[in-house]
Scaffold this motif. Sequence first.
Motif, PDB file in Angstrom:
ATOM      1  N   ALA A 188       5.988  -1.254 -15.086  1.00 54.80           N
ATOM      2  CA  ALA A 188       6.217  -1.383 -16.530  1.00 54.80           C
ATOM      3  C   ALA A 188       5.146  -2.268 -17.157  1.00 54.80           C
ATOM      4  N   ARG A 189       4.756  -3.315 -16.424  1.00 60.61           N
ATOM      5  CA  ARG A 189       3.697  -4.180 -16.948  1.00 60.61           C
ATOM      6  C   ARG A 189       2.350  -3.475 -16.953  1.00 60.61           C
ATOM      7  N   GLU A 190       2.100  -2.663 -15.928  1.00 56.09           N
ATOM      8  CA  GLU A 190       0.842  -1.894 -15.917  1.00 56.09           C
ATOM      9  C   GLU A 190       0.795  -0.934 -17.103  1.00 56.09           C
ATOM     10  N   PHE A 191       1.957  -0.389 -17.493  1.00 57.77           N
ATOM     11  CA  PHE A 191       2.030   0.492 -18.666  1.00 57.77           C
ATOM     12  C   PHE A 191       2.069  -0.308 -19.979  1.00 57.77           C
ATOM     13  N   GLU A 192       2.050  -1.622 -19.885  1.00 61.03           N
ATOM     14  CA  GLU A 192       2.033  -2.532 -21.033  1.00 61.03           C
ATOM     15  C   GLU A 192       3.280  -2.462 -21.904  1.00 61.03           C
ATOM     16  N   PHE A 193       4.417  -2.216 -21.285  1.00 59.31           N
ATOM     17  CA  PHE A 193       5.693  -2.375 -21.993  1.00 59.31           C
ATOM     18  C   PHE A 193       5.952  -3.866 -22.185  1.00 59.31           C
ATOM     19  N   ASP A 194       6.623  -4.214 -23.287  1.00 59.46           N
ATOM     20  CA  ASP A 194       6.998  -5.626 -23.448  1.00 59.46           C
ATOM     21  C   ASP A 194       8.498  -5.842 -23.244  1.00 59.46           C
ATOM     22  N   THR A 195       9.233  -4.738 -23.041  1.00 58.63           N
ATOM     23  CA  THR A 195      10.690  -4.842 -22.896  1.00 58.63           C
ATOM     24  C   THR A 195      11.164  -4.090 -21.666  1.00 58.63           C
ATOM     25  N   LEU A 196      11.971  -4.775 -20.862  1.00 64.66           N
ATOM     26  CA  LEU A 196      12.546  -4.190 -19.658  1.00 64.66           C
ATOM     27  C   LEU A 196      14.029  -3.929 -19.947  1.00 64.66           C
ATOM     28  N   ALA A 197      14.537  -2.761 -19.574  1.00 67.31           N
ATOM     29  CA  ALA A 197      15.924  -2.419 -19.894  1.00 67.31           C
ATOM     30  C   ALA A 197      16.549  -1.664 -18.736  1.00 67.31           C
ATOM     31  N   CYS A 198      17.890  -1.575 -18.752  1.00 67.02           N
ATOM     32  CA  CYS A 198      18.574  -0.778 -17.731  1.00 67.02           C
ATOM     33  C   CYS A 198      19.996  -0.444 -18.139  1.00 67.02           C
ATOM     34  N   ALA A 199      20.505   0.620 -17.524  1.00 67.04           N
ATOM     35  CA  ALA A 199      21.934   0.923 -17.511  1.00 67.04           C
ATOM     36  C   ALA A 199      22.404   0.521 -16.126  1.00 67.04           C
ATOM     37  N   GLU A 256       0.817  -1.217   0.000  1.00 68.33           N
ATOM     38  CA  GLU A 256       0.000   0.000   0.000  1.00 68.33           C
ATOM     39  C   GLU A 256       0.851   1.268   0.000  1.00 68.33           C
ATOM     40  N   LEU A 257       2.135   1.133   0.322  1.00 71.39           N
ATOM     41  CA  LEU A 257       3.024   2.300   0.365  1.00 71.39           C
ATOM     42  C   LEU A 257       3.853   2.418  -0.911  1.00 71.39           C
ATOM     43  N   LEU A 258       3.511   1.586  -1.904  1.00 69.83           N
ATOM     44  CA  LEU A 258       4.279   1.563  -3.166  1.00 69.83           C
ATOM     45  C   LEU A 258       3.370   1.971  -4.330  1.00 69.83           C
ATOM     46  N   PRO A 259       3.981   2.409  -5.447  1.00 67.16           N
ATOM     47  CA  PRO A 259       3.173   2.990  -6.522  1.00 67.16           C
ATOM     48  C   PRO A 259       2.677   1.971  -7.548  1.00 67.16           C
ATOM     49  N   CYS A 260       2.237   0.804  -7.108  1.00 67.90           N
ATOM     50  CA  CYS A 260       1.707  -0.135  -8.096  1.00 67.90           C
ATOM     51  C   CYS A 260       0.630  -1.010  -7.468  1.00 67.90           C
ATOM     52  N   ASN A 261      -0.049  -1.707  -8.334  1.00 69.29           N
ATOM     53  CA  ASN A 261      -1.142  -2.573  -7.926  1.00 69.29           C
ATOM     54  C   ASN A 261      -0.577  -3.874  -7.353  1.00 69.29           C
ATOM     55  N   PRO A 262      -0.767  -4.125  -6.049  1.00 74.10           N
ATOM     56  CA  PRO A 262      -0.175  -5.316  -5.442  1.00 74.10           C
ATOM     57  C   PRO A 262      -0.691  -6.620  -6.055  1.00 74.10           C
ATOM     58  N   GLU A 263      -1.911  -6.584  -6.597  1.00 73.27           N
ATOM     59  CA  GLU A 263      -2.505  -7.809  -7.166  1.00 73.27           C
ATOM     60  C   GLU A 263      -1.684  -8.341  -8.343  1.00 73.27           C
ATOM     61  N   THR A 264      -1.075  -7.424  -9.087  1.00 70.39           N
ATOM     62  CA  THR A 264      -0.350  -7.849 -10.292  1.00 70.39           C
ATOM     63  C   THR A 264       1.154  -7.631 -10.153  1.00 70.39           C
ATOM     64  N   ALA A 265       1.624  -7.423  -8.928  1.00 70.44           N
ATOM     65  CA  ALA A 265       3.049  -7.153  -8.719  1.00 70.44           C
ATOM     66  C   ALA A 265       3.893  -8.346  -9.157  1.00 70.44           C
ATOM     67  N   VAL A 266       5.061  -8.050  -9.709  1.00 74.94           N
ATOM     68  CA  VAL A 266       6.006  -9.094 -10.091  1.00 74.94           C
ATOM     69  C   VAL A 266       6.910  -9.350  -8.886  1.00 74.94           C
ATOM     70  N   ASP A 267       6.652 -10.456  -8.202  1.00 74.19           N
ATOM     71  CA  ASP A 267       7.326 -10.728  -6.928  1.00 74.19           C
ATOM     72  C   ASP A 267       8.131 -12.018  -7.057  1.00 74.19           C
ATOM     73  N   ILE A 268       9.460 -11.907  -6.980  1.00 74.96           N
ATOM     74  CA  ILE A 268      10.264 -13.131  -7.008  1.00 74.96           C
ATOM     75  C   ILE A 268      10.788 -13.455  -5.605  1.00 74.96           C
ATOM     76  N   GLY A 269      10.115 -12.927  -4.598  1.00 74.12           N
ATOM     77  CA  GLY A 269      10.478 -13.267  -3.214  1.00 74.12           C
ATOM     78  C   GLY A 269      11.453 -12.301  -2.596  1.00 74.12           C
ATOM     79  N   THR A 270      11.355 -11.047  -2.979  1.00 72.00           N
ATOM     80  CA  THR A 270      12.316 -10.032  -2.525  1.00 72.00           C
ATOM     81  C   THR A 270      11.920  -9.447  -1.179  1.00 72.00           C
ATOM     82  N   GLY A 271      12.918  -9.189  -0.353  1.00 74.56           N
ATOM     83  CA  GLY A 271      12.711  -8.386   0.849  1.00 74.56           C
ATOM     84  C   GLY A 271      12.466  -9.177   2.115  1.00 74.56           C
ATOM     85  N   LEU A 272      12.147  -8.449   3.184  1.00 75.39           N
ATOM     86  CA  LEU A 272      12.093  -8.964   4.548  1.00 75.39           C
ATOM     87  C   LEU A 272      13.347  -9.804   4.843  1.00 75.39           C
ATOM     88  N   THR A 273      14.466  -9.236   4.475  1.00 75.55           N
ATOM     89  CA  THR A 273      15.765  -9.862   4.705  1.00 75.55           C
ATOM     90  C   THR A 273      16.144  -9.691   6.176  1.00 75.55           C
TER      91      THR A 273
END
Length: 420
Positions: free
Chosen positions: A122-133, A63-80
């Motif tokens: 990025a998925r909510e914006f319907e991008f099909d490509t993820l990129a970074c520097a 709820e404190l993040l800028p995306c829809n938790p229902e469709t979040a891409v979660d690979i098990g990150t955090g609560l370290t």
Amino acid sequence: MTMSFARNLKCRECGRDYPLDPIHVCEFCFGPLEVFYDYEAMGRAVTRDHIERGPPTMWRYAELLPCNPETAVDIGTGLTPLVRARNLGRLLGLDRLYIKNDCQNPTWSFKDRVVSVATSVAREFEFDTLACASTGNLANSVAAHAARAGMKARVFIPADLEQGKIIGSAIYSPTLVAVDGGYDEVNRLCSEVSDKYPWAFVNINMRPYYAEGSKTLGYEVCEQLGWRAPDHCIVPLASGSLYTKIYKGIKELSWLGLVDWRATRMSGAQAEGCSPIAEAWNRRSFLIKPQKPNTIAKSLAIGNPADGYYALKTMADTNGAAATVTDEEVVEGIQLLAETEGIFAETAGGVVISGLRRLVEDGHVRGDEVVVAFITGAGLKTQEAVLPAIQPPLTIRATLDSFEEALEERDGVLPAARGA
Ligand SMILES: *Cc1c(COP(=O)(O)O)cnc(C)c1O
Ligand SMILES: [Zn+2]
């Protein structure tokens, strides 16, 4: 973005509002954009209890993040783990030292937090490509999240990265582009690429959302301290984004009434060979002079830090400080953390531990403060850095004689035998 309390983007300089779009700079003043929330509505929805009943990942703070938790891409990150570091604390003269061990994320660095948010948006914006520097860890995380999200990945890195970081990206089969140059050249190229191609560059056009992921480090530390803000945080500085967002996270919890306000001090650490933020701090200036990086701490090797100015502001506002350490001290810091607490960090962790030591020696960090040192990446990715410093194994034949011979040669004596 119906499920989120994010309301708009806001220019950090002139305060102009923008819609929640894949944009990152203000058209009027070129200032960076930041996500702005409806904190009143958020405050009604979020309680300690609600968070504690959430998943054992960073998404307990959805709820404190800028995306829809229902469709979040979660690979098990955090609560370290937040580890009470009694051995290291005793050695440094700190009564209440904690290590936030973010090595324990799916791609072994804190970057999974920012990329998880950026990928979801990025998925909510319907991008099909993820990129970074990337300086390395971001590349690993973007490649992994793209794989999970079923997106294409285009990952740009400096060509001279550590093996562990190259393999740690390549294994997910992204388009991996090794650029002849340092991070600042990679970043400049990616700005051009991102103008031309309709891709979600997590740290360019997705940057306002991406950066919010780092707030979860601040949330977790407070929750793990029993809903109490730390007195002093020691954070590695590259672009300065992580550092400023940990502080934003701690402030938000106090605005929401989830922790009592405490004037948490924010200190940063850099390697001498790339220390544009610390250098400006020492000049008592808010003007960053870009540097050409030359350090083994490659994950922090950003010579022209995008959030440097805001990091300096936070440092001044919170009565923090900046420490720099030599490459030799980076290795010593990695060894010290490993030998005292059993945690094997990458070079950024060595910067933090030796930086902390310096800040204690200089009297900036006090012995009675609740201190949290943020260890942001795992050591197996930067083995090159410590290889010259580690004790080689005793090499023997598979006989007792050979073992004792080697032991005696090294130690001069044999250990006490059974019944002796
Ligand atoms: C990227 C990175 C940081 C800091 O990143 P910022 O650009 O300052 O947000 C710190 N530690 C590690 C291991 C990193 O990969
Ligand atoms: Zn503006």
